[in-house]
Design a protein around this motif. Structure first.
Motif, mmCIF file in Angstrom:
data_model
loop_
_atom_site.group_PDB
_atom_site.id
_atom_site.type_symbol
_atom_site.label_atom_id
_atom_site.label_comp_id
_atom_site.label_asym_id
_atom_site.label_seq_id
_atom_site.Cartn_x
_atom_site.Cartn_y
_atom_site.Cartn_z
ATOM 1 N N ASP A 350 0.855 -1.185 0.000
ATOM 2 C CA ASP A 350 0.000 0.000 0.000
ATOM 3 C C ASP A 350 0.898 1.245 0.000
ATOM 4 O O ASP A 350 1.718 1.414 0.891
ATOM 5 C CB ASP A 350 -0.892 -0.014 1.239
ATOM 6 C CG ASP A 350 -1.888 1.120 1.276
ATOM 7 O OD1 ASP A 350 -1.522 2.248 0.874
ATOM 8 O OD2 ASP A 350 -3.020 0.898 1.734
ATOM 9 N N ASP A 352 0.330 4.305 0.751
ATOM 10 C CA ASP A 352 0.175 5.126 1.952
ATOM 11 C C ASP A 352 0.962 4.533 3.117
ATOM 12 O O ASP A 352 1.603 5.257 3.886
ATOM 13 C CB ASP A 352 -1.300 5.236 2.329
ATOM 14 C CG ASP A 352 -2.109 6.027 1.308
ATOM 15 O OD1 ASP A 352 -1.492 6.762 0.511
ATOM 16 O OD2 ASP A 352 -3.345 5.898 1.318
ATOM 17 N N LEU A 353 0.898 3.206 3.242
ATOM 18 C CA LEU A 353 1.643 2.537 4.298
ATOM 19 C C LEU A 353 3.146 2.676 4.061
ATOM 20 O O LEU A 353 3.918 2.903 5.001
ATOM 21 C CB LEU A 353 1.248 1.065 4.369
ATOM 22 C CG LEU A 353 1.938 0.217 5.433
ATOM 23 C CD1 LEU A 353 1.744 0.815 6.815
ATOM 24 C CD2 LEU A 353 1.399 -1.202 5.395
ATOM 25 N N ALA A 355 4.651 5.118 2.605
ATOM 26 C CA ALA A 355 5.019 6.488 2.955
ATOM 27 C C ALA A 355 5.135 6.652 4.469
ATOM 28 O O ALA A 355 6.065 7.301 4.965
ATOM 29 C CB ALA A 355 3.989 7.466 2.385
ATOM 30 N N ALA A 356 4.190 6.056 5.198
ATOM 31 C CA ALA A 356 4.230 6.148 6.656
ATOM 32 C C ALA A 356 5.477 5.460 7.209
ATOM 33 O O ALA A 356 6.132 5.975 8.125
ATOM 34 C CB ALA A 356 2.969 5.522 7.250
#
Length: 479
Positions: A350, A352-353, A355-356
């Motif tokens: 993912d 977004d994951l 990036a986190a």
């Protein structure tokens, strides 16, 4: 059979608790349903605070003498924390669970406390005077207290009908004890571009001196039902997906599928029955925090049960077990869930994951972040509430290791009693009223006065007029 405390389950938690009861002078019977000790290592790391606990009882050096157990570097979500390596007296060390269990079982046997194996619990009833446990063999044990240390599928917890809320497992990964060839000497968490991942860390050596490793791996399409056997071909495929041909399987010792289930008992105390270790909390095994938390449950509960057996425990003392340990395990579950998410164990990729995690990895380059995470997973950051003296910076934390010439403070705790550090010699009369519960040491050292519980936590420091209330709160009324 009659005894003070019946301990059900002879894993690390139950074995450590039996030893704590021995040190406290309470009679214990330790039973396990398995006919012989397991040869499987469900955990492989010993955190700093757990090593301190072993050292307080004179067990650490003999344990480490039983094998080659290398020092490693702490990690969080597979990200190493190199700045933390020399922070504590005992750095993270790789000691397989089977080695700990074997050592503790031999130690208890040498003190005439055998593990009574092949005894499956079938019933538990209690009244105001004690607990009656019945077994499939027809045996009956009557005890003043019973402790369930019988694992995540605890029979005791089931018989009690105790609430065990939380989340069921949604994914499985493979965990295996192996010998590998190639780039496998250091602790690693490696991910391929397609979402497959593998973690490798040392487990010491086998009897022939060959290095053993704990391998975990997962990724897209690799989450299979727990009951599906793990094969050598599956492990080879998992290694190939991450390392290519650089790492090869030489020997498979043991393998199982583990889930990310996260549950915690709503209450640790049910009258005269207590839950400890995996019977009280389960989560994905990351950093061996389950085993370490269970051993520290035993450290917290053992001296309190001993006090109750000997009749000097204040009325509230046994309730402090839940009050202190439940929040600790709840915090462990939270940090494990966060690590599991950041490690993307399902291999979702993912963005977004990703990036986190990239942002989190950048933050872990900061010293204070590494220190915070290290305190979280090592157990050294645990701070218990200590009524009446909360404002002192030492109170509630593990006690510092102080040198008294003839001995260090952690060695003085091997008596199983509390310890009052009295450098100015002002409190001899105070401790004289509780000679069976508190020792006094430190005259002439210049060390700040402090009171240390038998489990190694500071429960008073500094202000003389609050010493007597603290003694009464933790060690009961004087003679």
């Amino acid at each position: 059979m009659n005894t003070d405390v019946l301990v059900v389950g002879a894993g690390p938690t139950g074995l450590m608790l039996a030893n704590e009861l021995r040190v406290a002078g309470a009679a214990a019977v330790l039973v396990d349903k398995l006919p012989q000790r397991s040869t499987l290592s469900k955990a492989g790391g010993v955190q700093s605070r757990t090593q301190e606990a072993f050292d307080q009882r004179g067990l650490l050096e003999p344990l480490l003498a039983t094998g080659n157990y290398p020092i490693g570097t702490a990690h969080f979500a597979g990200l190493t924390l190199p700045l933390t390596r020399d922070r504590h007296r005992h750095p993270w060390r790789s000691v397989p669970q089977v080695a700990i269990e074997g050592f503790l079982e031999r130690h208890l046997a040498a003190h005439d406390i055998p593990v009574r194996r092949g005894h499956e619990l079938t019933g538990v009833t209690q009244d105001e005077d004690g607990v009656t446990a019945t077994f499939a063999t027809g045996g009956v044990v009557r005890s003043r207290y019973l402790v369930a240390a019988d694992g995540g599928r605890s029979t005791v917890r089931s018989l009690l009908g105790a609430a065990f809320p939380g989340r069921p497992g949604t994914v499985t990964v493979v965990a295996a004890d192996v010998r590998l060839s190639g780039d496998d000497q250091a602790m690693t968490h490696t991910r391929s571009e397609d979402g497959n991942w593998a973690s490798v860390f040392p487990l010491g050596t086998d009897p022939q001196g060959r290095p053993l490793r704990r391998l975990s791996f997962g990724g897209p399409g690799r989450s299979l039902p727990r009951e599906v056997p793990v094969t050598e071909d599956e492990i080879r495929d998992g290694l190939r997906a991450v390392f290519g041909s650089r790492v090869q399987l030489l020997e498979l010792r043991y393998a199982r599928r583990i889930t990310n289930a996260a549950r915690q008992a709503a209450r640790y105390r049910h009258g005269r029955v207590f839950l400890a270790g995996d019977a009280a909390h389960v989560h994905l095994p990351i950093g061996a925090q389950g085993m370490n938390t269970g051993i520290q449950d035993a450290l917290n509960l053992g001296w309190k049960l001993g006090a109750a057996v000997h009749g000097w425990a204040p009325e509230h003392l046994l309730d402090t077990y839940h009050a202190e340990r439940h929040p600790v395990a709840a915090a462990v579950l939270r940090n494990v869930q966060a690590q599991s998410l950041l490690m993307d164990q399902q291999g979702t990729r993912d963005p977004d994951l990703t990036a986190a995690k990239d942002l989190f990895a950048a933050l872990t380059q900061l010293r204070d972040v590494q220190y915070h995470l290290d305190d979280m997973v090592s157990g050294m950051g645990i701070r218990y509430p200590m009524p009446g003296t909360e404002d002192h910076p030492l109170v509630g934390l593990p006690a510092p290791d102080l040198d008294f010439g003839r001995a260090r403070s952690h060695e003085l705790l091997r008596s199983g009693r509390g310890l009052l550090i009295d450098s100015a010699g002002r409190f001899a009369e105070v401790t004289a009223r509780r000679p069976d519960r508190v020792d006094r040491a430190g005259q002439g050292t210049g060390t700040e006065p402090m009171l240390i519980r038998p489990d190694g936590y500071v429960c008073w420091a500094g202000t003389p007029d609050t010493l007597e209330p603290a003694l009464g709160h933790w060690f009961g009324e004087p003679h």
